[in-house]
Design an enzyme around this catalytic site. Sequence first.
Site, short mmCIF file in Angstrom:
data_model
loop_
_atom_site.label_atom_id
_atom_site.label_comp_id
_atom_site.label_asym_id
_atom_site.label_seq_id
_atom_site.Cartn_x
_atom_site.Cartn_y
_atom_site.Cartn_z
N TYR A 11 0.83 -1.20 0.00
CA TYR A 11 0.00 0.00 0.00
C TYR A 11 0.86 1.25 0.00
CZ TYR A 11 0.59 -1.21 4.99
OH TYR A 11 1.10 -1.60 6.21
N TYR A 13 0.87 5.17 1.33
CA TYR A 13 0.28 6.23 2.16
C TYR A 13 0.18 7.52 1.36
CZ TYR A 13 0.48 3.44 6.45
OH TYR A 13 0.26 2.48 7.41
N TYR A 19 4.57 0.70 1.91
CA TYR A 19 4.79 -0.36 2.89
C TYR A 19 4.21 -1.68 2.38
CZ TYR A 19 6.20 2.79 6.72
OH TYR A 19 6.86 3.68 7.52
N ARG A 41 13.97 -0.66 5.83
CA ARG A 41 13.76 -1.43 7.06
C ARG A 41 12.87 -2.63 6.76
NH1 ARG A 41 13.17 -1.20 12.59
NH2 ARG A 41 11.10 -1.68 13.43
N GLU A 64 7.01 -1.82 19.03
CA GLU A 64 8.23 -2.37 18.44
C GLU A 64 9.42 -2.26 19.40
OE1 GLU A 64 8.69 -0.60 14.48
OE2 GLU A 64 7.06 -1.92 13.84
#
Length: 163
Positions: A11, A13, A19, A41, A64
């Site tokens: 997707y 943003y 991401y 990352r 996280e």
Amino acid sequence: MKDLLGAHFIYEYENSWKYELYIKNEETIDYRIHTGMVAGRWVRDQKVDMVKLTKGVYKLSWTEPTGTDVVVELMPEEKRLHGMIFFPKWVEEHPEITVCYQNDFISLMHESREKFETYPKHLVGEFATIIFAENCGINNEKVISCAPYDGMIADIIAGKIVN
Ligand SMILES: C=Cc1ccc(O)c(OC)c1
């Protein structure tokens, strides 16, 4: 939750961050970050809280090792989601520290979150459009199994990467 388990999404943003998310099982996700503040990352086996809010609407929440907290509300049928990320101050100031295969750097994340500042947090809330969706089955270790690279999203959409 059945319909969501095994789902693999890419997707974008509205701030242009791209991401990739794989819902490995009811309590676990893997993901890759293709563009944005922490592009490059990638993470496996992040534990999450997953609930179905109502028909077609799901909420994933997690914290996280970096101290970053995330809530993602998924509306797969609308090809939409909303993400709210709560970055500790240190991730905003030193994003490069978090750009890695995090599973190999858990102690560095824990050291960094003690060494650097947490507050004020940097909040990023954005809607995203789901540009790719498939189901890869649960506990599939192949879906997110290498680092992101330039052009990877195009390769996935073109079916050049088979899980
Ligand atoms: C910070 C991680 C993070 C933030 C937003 C997301 O949509 C996401 O999906 C896997 C992960």
